[in-house]
Design a protein around this motif. Structure first.
Motif, short mmCIF file in Angstrom:
data_model
loop_
_atom_site.label_atom_id
_atom_site.label_comp_id
_atom_site.label_asym_id
_atom_site.label_seq_id
_atom_site.Cartn_x
_atom_site.Cartn_y
_atom_site.Cartn_z
N LEU A 44 0.80 -1.23 -0.12
CA LEU A 44 -0.05 0.15 0.05
C LEU A 44 0.84 1.06 -0.03
O LEU A 44 1.99 1.19 0.72
CB LEU A 44 -0.98 0.16 1.28
N THR A 45 0.49 2.27 -0.79
CA THR A 45 1.36 3.52 -0.76
C THR A 45 2.40 3.75 -0.02
O THR A 45 3.47 3.54 -0.07
CB THR A 45 0.59 4.76 -1.39
N TRP A 69 -6.78 -3.37 5.50
CA TRP A 69 -5.56 -2.58 5.82
C TRP A 69 -5.58 -1.45 4.79
O TRP A 69 -5.60 -1.91 3.53
CB TRP A 69 -4.30 -3.23 5.83
N TRP A 70 -5.18 -0.29 4.90
CA TRP A 70 -5.21 0.94 4.28
C TRP A 70 -4.09 1.77 4.28
O TRP A 70 -3.73 1.97 5.47
CB TRP A 70 -6.69 1.87 4.42
N TYR A 127 -7.07 -10.86 0.20
CA TYR A 127 -6.83 -10.37 -1.28
C TYR A 127 -6.65 -9.07 -1.16
O TYR A 127 -6.83 -8.26 -0.39
CB TYR A 127 -8.18 -10.80 -1.92
N SER A 128 -6.10 -8.47 -2.15
CA SER A 128 -5.88 -7.05 -2.53
C SER A 128 -6.88 -6.43 -3.33
O SER A 128 -7.40 -7.47 -4.22
CB SER A 128 -4.47 -6.72 -3.20
N VAL A 138 -5.88 -4.14 1.37
CA VAL A 138 -5.89 -5.47 1.56
C VAL A 138 -6.58 -6.08 2.45
O VAL A 138 -6.94 -5.46 3.75
CB VAL A 138 -4.27 -6.09 2.15
N ILE A 139 -7.47 -7.20 2.31
CA ILE A 139 -8.47 -7.68 3.06
C ILE A 139 -8.19 -9.11 3.54
O ILE A 139 -7.81 -9.76 2.54
CB ILE A 139 -9.86 -7.51 2.47
#
Length: 162
Positions: A44-45, A69-70, A127-128, A138-139
């Motif tokens: 993630l960025t 997740w973020w 998964y993303s 992402v979960i």
């Protein structure tokens, strides 16, 4: 359900015939990634990250535990309502999302056993979700064994039955 690239909430609604509701457990910043976080979170960025955990349930009980997740800034832009599904927050943008299943497995967790009312292990997947080729979130999802009664074809009456 484990391999589907469609919305798990829609699958749950189709299986149970009930509306699926979300109970927010937590939505908090994570400055350091714990060792048990799903693969891909580091893609993630950038930090700081935000971790969201929810229970998904219907009138017949708890169906799933999920965490996402973020990147914290991205989450703040997306989550106008923290108490609904990710899809409800994203659909206003009318953007195409791609899902890449990364991991299937089984997990043991006393918290899940207590909420599901069954002993584990429990089926899970991570998964993303990608938006415009970039990892959005992402979960990880863990499914209740109670779903088996809907999948065996014998326990849930069809339309007009029962």
């Amino acid at each position: 359900m484990l391999m589907s690239d469609s919305s798990p909430t829609r699958h749950l609604k189709s299986l149970t015939g009930d509306e699926v509701e979300v109970d927010l457990i937590t939505m908090q910043p994570e400055t350091k990634l714990p060792p048990q976080c799903p693969n891909g979170v580091q893609d993630l960025t950038a930090a700081p990250y935000l971790r969201r955990q929810v229970w998904k349930h219907c009138s017949q009980g708890t169906l799933m535990w999920a965490e996402s997740w973020w990147n914290q800034q991205t989450a703040q832009e997306i989550f106008h309502n923290r108490n609904v599904t990710i899809w409800h927050n994203l659909r206003r943008d009318l953007v195409e999302l791609n899902r890449d299943i990364d991991q299937l497995g089984q997990v043991q967790d006393p918290r899940l056993q207590e909420r599901f009312g069954r002993t584990g292990p429990f089926w899970s997947r991570s998964y993303s979700l990608f938006k415009g080729g970039q990892a959005l979130t992402v979960i990880r999802e863990v499914f209740s064994p109670a779903l088996e009664r809907y999948l065996d074809g014998n326990s849930h009456p069809g339309p007009g039955e029962g």
